[in-house]
Each structure stands twice: as structure tokens, then as C-alpha cells.
Motif scaffolding. Structure first.
Motif, PDB file in Angstrom:
ATOM      1  N   LEU A  33      53.164  26.392  91.962  1.00 61.56           N
ATOM      2  CA  LEU A  33      52.181  25.485  91.126  1.00 61.56           C
ATOM      3  C   LEU A  33      51.001  26.240  90.531  1.00 61.56           C
ATOM      4  N   PHE A  34      51.676  26.860  89.550  1.00 68.35           N
ATOM      5  CA  PHE A  34      50.959  27.909  88.702  1.00 68.35           C
ATOM      6  C   PHE A  34      49.686  27.141  88.206  1.00 68.35           C
ATOM      7  N   HIS A  35      48.399  27.713  88.242  1.00 68.56           N
ATOM      8  CA  HIS A  35      47.173  26.990  87.855  1.00 68.56           C
ATOM      9  C   HIS A  35      46.251  27.982  87.222  1.00 68.56           C
ATOM     10  N   VAL A  36      44.883  27.515  86.647  1.00 68.97           N
ATOM     11  CA  VAL A  36      44.075  28.310  85.805  1.00 68.97           C
ATOM     12  C   VAL A  36      43.443  29.350  86.732  1.00 68.97           C
ATOM     13  N   GLY A  37      43.483  29.354  87.961  1.00 67.28           N
ATOM     14  CA  GLY A  37      42.967  30.482  88.704  1.00 67.28           C
ATOM     15  C   GLY A  37      44.030  31.584  88.832  1.00 67.28           C
ATOM     16  N   HIS A  38      45.184  31.561  88.634  1.00 68.46           N
ATOM     17  CA  HIS A  38      46.462  32.152  88.582  1.00 68.46           C
ATOM     18  C   HIS A  38      46.335  32.969  87.216  1.00 68.46           C
ATOM     19  N   VAL A 110      46.392  51.109  89.426  1.00 67.86           N
ATOM     20  CA  VAL A 110      45.303  50.252  89.765  1.00 67.86           C
ATOM     21  C   VAL A 110      46.247  48.929  90.410  1.00 67.86           C
ATOM     22  N   HIS A 111      45.844  48.692  91.704  1.00 67.34           N
ATOM     23  CA  HIS A 111      46.537  47.577  92.455  1.00 67.34           C
ATOM     24  C   HIS A 111      45.396  46.387  92.424  1.00 67.34           C
ATOM     25  N   VAL A 112      45.747  45.278  91.941  1.00 65.63           N
ATOM     26  CA  VAL A 112      44.908  44.339  91.619  1.00 65.63           C
ATOM     27  C   VAL A 112      44.917  43.059  92.529  1.00 65.63           C
ATOM     28  N   LYS A 113      44.016  42.534  93.272  1.00 65.54           N
ATOM     29  CA  LYS A 113      44.100  41.263  94.007  1.00 65.54           C
ATOM     30  C   LYS A 113      43.109  40.405  93.380  1.00 65.54           C
ATOM     31  N   GLY A 114      43.261  39.024  93.839  1.00 60.34           N
ATOM     32  CA  GLY A 114      41.987  38.027  93.420  1.00 60.34           C
ATOM     33  C   GLY A 114      40.837  38.086  94.257  1.00 60.34           C
ATOM     34  N   THR A 115      40.001  37.098  93.770  1.00 66.04           N
ATOM     35  CA  THR A 115      38.562  37.403  94.312  1.00 66.04           C
ATOM     36  C   THR A 115      38.653  36.656  95.621  1.00 66.04           C
ATOM     37  N   ASP A 116      39.559  36.528  96.354  1.00 64.58           N
ATOM     38  CA  ASP A 116      39.533  36.130  97.824  1.00 64.58           C
ATOM     39  C   ASP A 116      39.483  37.471  98.707  1.00 64.58           C
ATOM     40  N   TYR A 117      39.546  38.408  97.923  1.00 61.04           N
ATOM     41  CA  TYR A 117      39.377  39.839  98.541  1.00 61.04           C
ATOM     42  C   TYR A 117      38.164  40.685  97.930  1.00 61.04           C
ATOM     43  N   ALA A 135      42.210  50.284  94.077  1.00 58.79           N
ATOM     44  CA  ALA A 135      42.208  48.963  94.564  1.00 58.79           C
ATOM     45  C   ALA A 135      41.115  48.240  93.612  1.00 58.79           C
ATOM     46  N   ALA A 136      41.606  46.987  92.997  1.00 52.90           N
ATOM     47  CA  ALA A 136      40.521  46.471  92.297  1.00 52.90           C
ATOM     48  C   ALA A 136      40.560  44.910  92.614  1.00 52.90           C
ATOM     49  N   VAL A 137      39.538  44.224  92.152  1.00 50.72           N
ATOM     50  CA  VAL A 137      39.738  42.742  92.365  1.00 50.72           C
ATOM     51  C   VAL A 137      39.479  41.961  90.797  1.00 50.72           C
ATOM     52  N   ALA A 138      40.047  41.064  90.715  1.00 53.19           N
ATOM     53  CA  ALA A 138      39.844  40.492  89.210  1.00 53.19           C
ATOM     54  C   ALA A 138      40.251  39.170  89.358  1.00 53.19           C
ATOM     55  N   GLY A 139      39.688  38.314  88.511  1.00 49.31           N
ATOM     56  CA  GLY A 139      39.851  36.651  88.293  1.00 49.31           C
ATOM     57  C   GLY A 139      38.514  36.139  88.407  1.00 49.31           C
ATOM     58  N   ASP A 140      38.602  34.862  88.508  1.00 49.08           N
ATOM     59  CA  ASP A 140      37.155  33.880  88.767  1.00 49.08           C
ATOM     60  C   ASP A 140      36.895  33.701  90.421  1.00 49.08           C
ATOM     61  N   PRO A 141      35.929  33.117  90.565  1.00 50.40           N
ATOM     62  CA  PRO A 141      35.648  32.862  91.916  1.00 50.40           C
ATOM     63  C   PRO A 141      36.928  31.807  92.594  1.00 50.40           C
TER      64      PRO A 141
END
Length: 159
Positions: A33-38, A110-117, A135-141
Motif C-alpha cells: 500500500l505505497f504511501h507518501v512516507g515510502h 550507503v545503506h539507507v533506512k527510514g526515520t524509524d531508525y 549506514a544512513a537514515v532518510a525520509g520524513d518523520p
């Protein structure tokens, strides 16, 4: 549209990027269920490297991680949606419980995870650091999730 690759293609993809002086980011997820956070996560990941490879969990892997009833959208369709994004260069579907086997094959810069990390809590950070990647973090809250969408839709489906 991004190219769909197999796990066995990842070392050659890495070699081509190196030869042309390009950096690679790897992002992964279920993308059910692709959404804006993705979208914001993947656009943020692309901003960290020249080439973005997105690993999409297979249906079996999703069920192991999320439980019965998931995914809602089959893996081929989830991969097609992700591949259609302008920020994505390559998509690979994987069936392992974690993305570590892909990290070992691709060796992204770079391995990227969302902001829950946070960079310190990314489970694969040690694997990436072993060969000099980061390792890095990207995206919105983390204000959006498929689980929340399904929860909100559940009462409506029972009517």
C-alpha cells in the motif's frame, strides 16, 4: 522506469558503477500500500548516491515479517510500482528475512533506512561498515505506515 534485476546481477551492477565513478545507495522495504512516507524515504535515499537500488521484500518474506494477511499487494506489483518512480534506478525482489545477503552481493556505498531508525540502530550497519560503507537514515518523520492505513480501513471493510 527502473530496471528489474536479480540478486545474482548485483555484483556486476556494482562493478559498472565503480568503473563509471558512481556511488550506490541501497534502500529496502515491503512497500505494501505505497504511501507518501515510502516516496519521501526513497527520494531521500536517492539524494545520498548516484544510483539507487531498492530491494523489495518477497511475499513470503513479508508474511514472515508482518504476519498472515500481508502483503495486501503481490510482490510483482509492489516491485513495478517502486520501479516506476523517477528516483529509483534498479529494483530487486528478495526473500531472505533480512537484507544482509544483498548487502554482501552489492556492497553499497550507503545503506539507507527510514526515520524509524537512527544510524546507530540500523541492524545492518555493522555489515556495511565491514567493507567501508556507511549506514544512513532518510525520509520524513515516521508519520505514515501501511499498518496504520490497514487499521483505519478495517472498520470500513466490515460494513
Amino acid at each position: 522506469m527502473a530496471t528489474r534485476v536479480r540478486i545474482s546481477d548485483l555484483p556486476a551492477l556494482r562493478a559498472r558503477a565503480r568503473r563509471s565513478g558512481k556511488t550506490i545507495a541501497l534502500a529496502n522495504g515491503i512497500f505494501d500500500l505505497f504511501h507518501v512516507g515510502h516516496l519521501r524515504y526513497l527520494e531521500g535515499a536517492k539524494a545520498l548516491a548516484d544510483v539507487l537500488v531498492v530491494a523489495v521484500n518477497s511475499d513470503a518474506s513479508t508474511r514472515r515479517n508482518k504476519g498472515p494477511g500481508r502483503p495486501v499487494v503481490p510482490e510483482a506489483e509492489r516491485a513495478e510500482i517502486v520501479a516506476a518512480l523517477a528516483c529509483v534506478d534498479h529494483v530487486v525482489v528478495f526473500g531472505s528475512r533480512t537484507v544482509v545477503p544483498l548487502i554482501r552481493k552489492l556492497r553499497p556505498d550507503v545503506h539507507v533506512k527510514g526515520t524509524d531508525y537512527t544510524p546507530e540502530t540500523i541492524p545492518e550497519a555493522a555489515e556495511v561498515a565491514r567493507y567501508g560503507g556507511r549506514a544512513a537514515v532518510a525520509g520524513d518523520p515516521k508519520d505514515h505506515s501501511t499498518t496504520d492505513l490497514l487499521r483505519r480501513l478495517a472498520p470500513r471493510r466490515r460494513r
